[in-house]
Scaffold this motif. Structure first.
Motif, PDB file in Angstrom:
ATOM      1  N   LEU A 166       0.805  -1.221   0.000  1.00 11.57           N
ATOM      2  CA  LEU A 166       0.000   0.000   0.000  1.00 11.57           C
ATOM      3  C   LEU A 166       0.839   1.272   0.000  1.00 11.57           C
ATOM      4  O   LEU A 166       0.391   2.307  -0.507  1.00 11.57           O
ATOM      5  N   ILE A 167       2.057   1.205   0.549  1.00 11.87           N
ATOM      6  CA  ILE A 167       2.870   2.429   0.579  1.00 11.87           C
ATOM      7  C   ILE A 167       3.832   2.533  -0.598  1.00 11.87           C
ATOM      8  O   ILE A 167       4.389   3.598  -0.834  1.00 11.87           O
ATOM      9  N   THR A 168       3.994   1.454  -1.352  1.00  7.80           N
ATOM     10  CA  THR A 168       4.951   1.510  -2.466  1.00  7.80           C
ATOM     11  C   THR A 168       4.293   1.451  -3.840  1.00  7.80           C
ATOM     12  O   THR A 168       4.972   1.646  -4.846  1.00  7.80           O
ATOM     13  N   THR A 169       3.005   1.156  -3.889  1.00  7.08           N
ATOM     14  CA  THR A 169       2.311   1.081  -5.175  1.00  7.08           C
ATOM     15  C   THR A 169       1.006   1.866  -5.102  1.00  7.08           C
ATOM     16  O   THR A 169       0.465   2.093  -4.025  1.00  7.08           O
ATOM     17  N   THR A 170       0.512   2.259  -6.266  1.00  8.01           N
ATOM     18  CA  THR A 170      -0.783   2.935  -6.315  1.00  8.01           C
ATOM     19  C   THR A 170      -1.823   1.954  -6.801  1.00  8.01           C
ATOM     20  O   THR A 170      -1.508   0.947  -7.432  1.00  8.01           O
ATOM     21  N   GLY A 171      -3.078   2.248  -6.506  1.00 10.93           N
ATOM     22  CA  GLY A 171      -4.174   1.384  -6.925  1.00 10.93           C
ATOM     23  C   GLY A 171      -5.419   2.209  -7.134  1.00 10.93           C
ATOM     24  O   GLY A 171      -5.368   3.439  -7.196  1.00 10.93           O
ATOM     25  N   CYS A 172      -6.561   1.540  -7.198  1.00 12.15           N
ATOM     26  CA  CYS A 172      -7.808   2.254  -7.468  1.00 12.15           C
ATOM     27  C   CYS A 172      -8.403   2.875  -6.205  1.00 12.15           C
ATOM     28  O   CYS A 172      -9.328   3.665  -6.286  1.00 12.15           O
ATOM     29  N   VAL A 173      -7.872   2.543  -5.029  1.00 12.68           N
ATOM     30  CA  VAL A 173      -8.361   3.127  -3.781  1.00 12.68           C
ATOM     31  C   VAL A 173      -7.369   4.198  -3.326  1.00 12.68           C
ATOM     32  O   VAL A 173      -6.157   3.971  -3.341  1.00 12.68           O
ATOM     33  N   ASP A 174      -7.887   5.352  -2.932  1.00 14.16           N
ATOM     34  CA  ASP A 174      -7.045   6.442  -2.429  1.00 14.16           C
ATOM     35  C   ASP A 174      -6.617   6.097  -1.007  1.00 14.16           C
ATOM     36  O   ASP A 174      -7.381   6.273  -0.063  1.00 14.16           O
ATOM     37  N   THR A 175      -5.394   5.611  -0.851  1.00 16.73           N
ATOM     38  CA  THR A 175      -4.936   5.183   0.472  1.00 16.73           C
ATOM     39  C   THR A 175      -4.548   6.357   1.361  1.00 16.73           C
ATOM     40  O   THR A 175      -4.196   6.156   2.518  1.00 16.73           O
ATOM     41  N   ASP A 176      -4.624   7.582   0.841  1.00 15.16           N
ATOM     42  CA  ASP A 176      -4.459   8.756   1.693  1.00 15.16           C
ATOM     43  C   ASP A 176      -5.757   9.083   2.429  1.00 15.16           C
ATOM     44  O   ASP A 176      -5.754   9.835   3.401  1.00 15.16           O
ATOM     45  N   ASP A 177      -6.860   8.522   1.956  1.00 15.39           N
ATOM     46  CA  ASP A 177      -8.166   8.699   2.595  1.00 15.39           C
ATOM     47  C   ASP A 177      -8.339   7.570   3.611  1.00 15.39           C
ATOM     48  O   ASP A 177      -8.526   6.406   3.246  1.00 15.39           O
TER      49      ASP A 177
END
Length: 200
Positions: A166-177
């Protein structure tokens, strides 16, 4: 720096070096040869820096270990009051991802010099996983008393691997939220509750 090395305890000298290293990494990044800059920023001689921490690689390792200790100190009260394994797992992952997203040295490295930082979360992650399991296993063991017969070590490793992703890749969910991240992790946990389909 006003105080000289001979006026400081070994712990204070080491902390001064690591504080200087943190500031230099944020300012200059990971790629440059930083030992001389760290030495200058700490206001200490090179022999003193070598004596109390070591070369540049040893300074980075010591800084990483200090940051892990700080992280666990802050995570402790988050997990301490939780009794359910699913809640503990979710809150551990959400806290860790948020902490990493706000960490200036880690973010600088991931952005500017991923080749240096990514191995900590991939091919060189063994020591981080072990340290994480050592800290987290007692919490997860307590929380899973009436839960699944999965070892606390496995739960810890799964948490680490999920956080790393989750901290090294991006995805379809905004992990900053935080709300969206919490829903994502709860959704991943719910997959384990789906009965396995028997092969035809």
């Amino acid at each position: 720096m006003n105080s000289r090395a001979q006026d400081l305890s070994p712990t204070a000298i080491r902390e001064r070096i690591l504080d200087a290293a943190e500031a230099c990494l944020i300012e200059f990044g990971y790629g440059s040869r930083l030992h001389a800059v760290i030495t200058e920023r700490a206001g200490l001689s090179r022999p003193t820096v070598y004596k109390y921490v070591g070369d540049q690689a040893q300074i980075f390792e010591a800084l990483l270990q200090r940051e892990i200790t700080r992280f666990f100190t802050l995570l402790d009260p988050v997990l301490r009051g939780l009794d359910r394994l699913d809640d503990g797992f979710v809150e551990c992952v959400v806290f860790a991802v948020g902490y990493a997203r706000r960490h200036p040295v880690l973010q600088k490295g991931l952005r500017d010099d991923p080749a240096t930082v990514l191995p900590w979360f991939t091919v060189q992650s063994g020591p981080l996983i072990e340290r994480g399991a050592e800290f987290l296993a007692p919490y997860f063991e307590r929380m899973r008393r009436d839960g699944p017969a999965v070892s606390a070590q496995v739960i810890c490793e799964w948490a680490f691997r999920l956080v790393s992703s989750l901290i090294t890749t991006t995805g379809c969910v905004d992990t900053d939220d935080e709300r969206a991240l919490r829903e994502l992790v709860r959704g991943l946990l719910s997959i384990g509750a789906v009965p396995a389909v028997e092969p035809a």
